[in-house]
Design an enzyme around this catalytic site. Structure first.
Site, PDB file in Angstrom:
ATOM      1  N   GLU A 198     181.599 -67.650 -35.023  1.00 41.43           N
ATOM      2  CA  GLU A 198     182.687 -67.317 -36.032  1.00 41.43           C
ATOM      3  C   GLU A 198     183.927 -67.999 -35.843  1.00 41.43           C
ATOM      4  OE1 GLU A 198     184.548 -63.186 -38.160  1.00 41.43           O
ATOM      5  OE2 GLU A 198     182.708 -63.197 -37.098  1.00 41.43           O
ATOM      6  N   ASP A 206     180.416 -62.489 -35.298  1.00 41.50           N
ATOM      7  CA  ASP A 206     180.791 -61.163 -34.807  1.00 41.50           C
ATOM      8  C   ASP A 206     179.764 -60.151 -34.978  1.00 41.50           C
ATOM      9  OD1 ASP A 206     182.980 -62.223 -33.599  1.00 41.50           O
ATOM     10  OD2 ASP A 206     184.259 -60.827 -34.999  1.00 41.50           O
ATOM     11  N   TYR A 214     183.070 -55.321 -28.196  1.00 40.55           N
ATOM     12  CA  TYR A 214     183.528 -56.039 -29.798  1.00 40.55           C
ATOM     13  C   TYR A 214     184.245 -54.741 -30.176  1.00 40.55           C
ATOM     14  CZ  TYR A 214     183.328 -57.422 -34.464  1.00 40.55           C
ATOM     15  OH  TYR A 214     183.621 -57.810 -35.793  1.00 40.55           O
TER      16      TYR A 214
END
Length: 344
Positions: free
Chosen positions: A8, A104, A307
């Site tokens: 990303e 992600d 995350y």
């Protein structure tokens, strides 16, 4: 044959390339014996605007509302068109056998990659790297257990539904408000209800009328308790409170019942982003944007948090096997962590 890895951000692509042995750095990608690692820059594409779809939608007027197209489609963002073109060129290479989505592990990350692969018409196999941690160990284990991208189709459809809902509500209502009131007004699926909550709270504050009232407290042997009454605001005058104190003080108190209970309080869940932003603001005065920036750095650079861009307070299953190592890693600062590691 080589595998095309789509990350990303450039920083994530750099970390992946080191682990995958893609040590030849180029302007838009890294390359090695088995992998070519490239990156998006967040979203490289966006949904087409109304004027891109129909000529009659170019003019803002009530007669054309609501705008509900059967198919919206995407278009490149001007500032990142060069990176999109670079990804397309890599995808067309004959030595690329498949793609690996390494954006992600979340709804928006899935959308970023799927839109790119759809736009460049990638017709080779696609797999998904799903990790919630950026440590070397997590990345290696993730690449060892790749899944077909199809397993995450529902996540993509969820993200697509969110994007289309934003388009349908935001653009239609914004045009309706602007045309009706002849002013530059905007509305949105999230923006409008959030502003409504703020406005209601502001109205409640402005209409609040403070009132004075008194409460009675009893202190015995260092223990303090507040008198419970049906209407907590009943004692509005100091004189009333003094008279009640005088009346109670002339009598002997009696303990009629003592109840003891064993209560188990579960350990608090980990932070989600919203809760972390709230606590950081209360303790350190950080803005939500600054907290997000800091926690994103802890995730990507220092690799010590999971995350962050999720509203879940639970750790994913892929972290379970790493928890003992994590507890030992912080034992120097928190000795009790070693005991938890042994119990686990």
């Amino acid at each position: 044959m080589k595998r095309l890895v789509l990350a990303e951000k450039p920083s994530v692509a750099r970390d992946l390339s080191k682990i995958l042995g893609a040590d030849q750095k180029h302007k838009n990608y890294y390359e090695g014996k088995n992998y070519v690692v490239t990156w998006a820059l967040g979203h490289l594409l966006t949904l087409k605007m109304p004027e891109d779809l129909k000529n009659e939608w170019q003019t803002w007027q009530m007669e054309t509302l609501p705008m509900i197209p059967k198919y919206i489609g995407t278009k490149p963002l001007p500032k990142t068109r060069a990176q999109l073109k670079a990804i397309a060129n890599l995808a067309k290479r004959k030595d690329i056998s498949e793609a690996i989505i390494a954006t992600d592990a979340g709804r928006e990350g899935e959308l970023v990659a799927r839109w790119i692969l759809e736009y460049i018409r990638f017709n080779k196999p696609v797999k998904r790297l799903w990790i919630s941690s950026q440590t070397n160990k997590a990345i290696k284990e993730g690449f060892a257990s790749l899944k077909p991208a199809k397993a995450y189709d529902d996540l993509y459809y969820s993200a697509l539904a969110r994007a289309k809902a934003d388009w349908l509500i935001g653009l239609n209502v914004t045009r309706a408000l602007t045309v009706k009131y002849q002013d530059n007004l905007s509305a949105g699926r999230v923006q409008t209800p959030t502003l409504a909550l703020v406005a209601k709270q502001e109205e409640k504050i402005s209409k609040f009328i403070p009132q004075k009232y008194f409460t009675l407290s009893l202190e015995v042997a260092g223990q303090r308790a507040t008198r419970v009454q049906k209407d907590p605001y009943a004692l509005k005058e100091r004189k009333e409170a003094d008279e009640l104190v005088k009346k109670i003080s002339s009598q002997n108190g009696k303990v009629e019942q003592i109840t003891a209970k064993d209560k188990t309080i579960p350990a608090p869940l980990p932070y989600d982003l919203t809760e972390l932003q709230r606590v950081a603001n209360e303790k350190y005065g950080y803005s939500a944007k600054k907290t997000l920036s800091l926690v994103q750095s802890l995730y990507e650079v220092h690799k010590i948090v999971s995350y962050p861009r999720t509203d879940s307070k639970y750790l994913s299953n892929d972290l379970k096997a790493t928890l003992k190592d994590r507890l030992h890693a912080i034992a120097g600062l928190f000795p009790e962590a070693k005991q938890y590691a042994v119990k686990g």
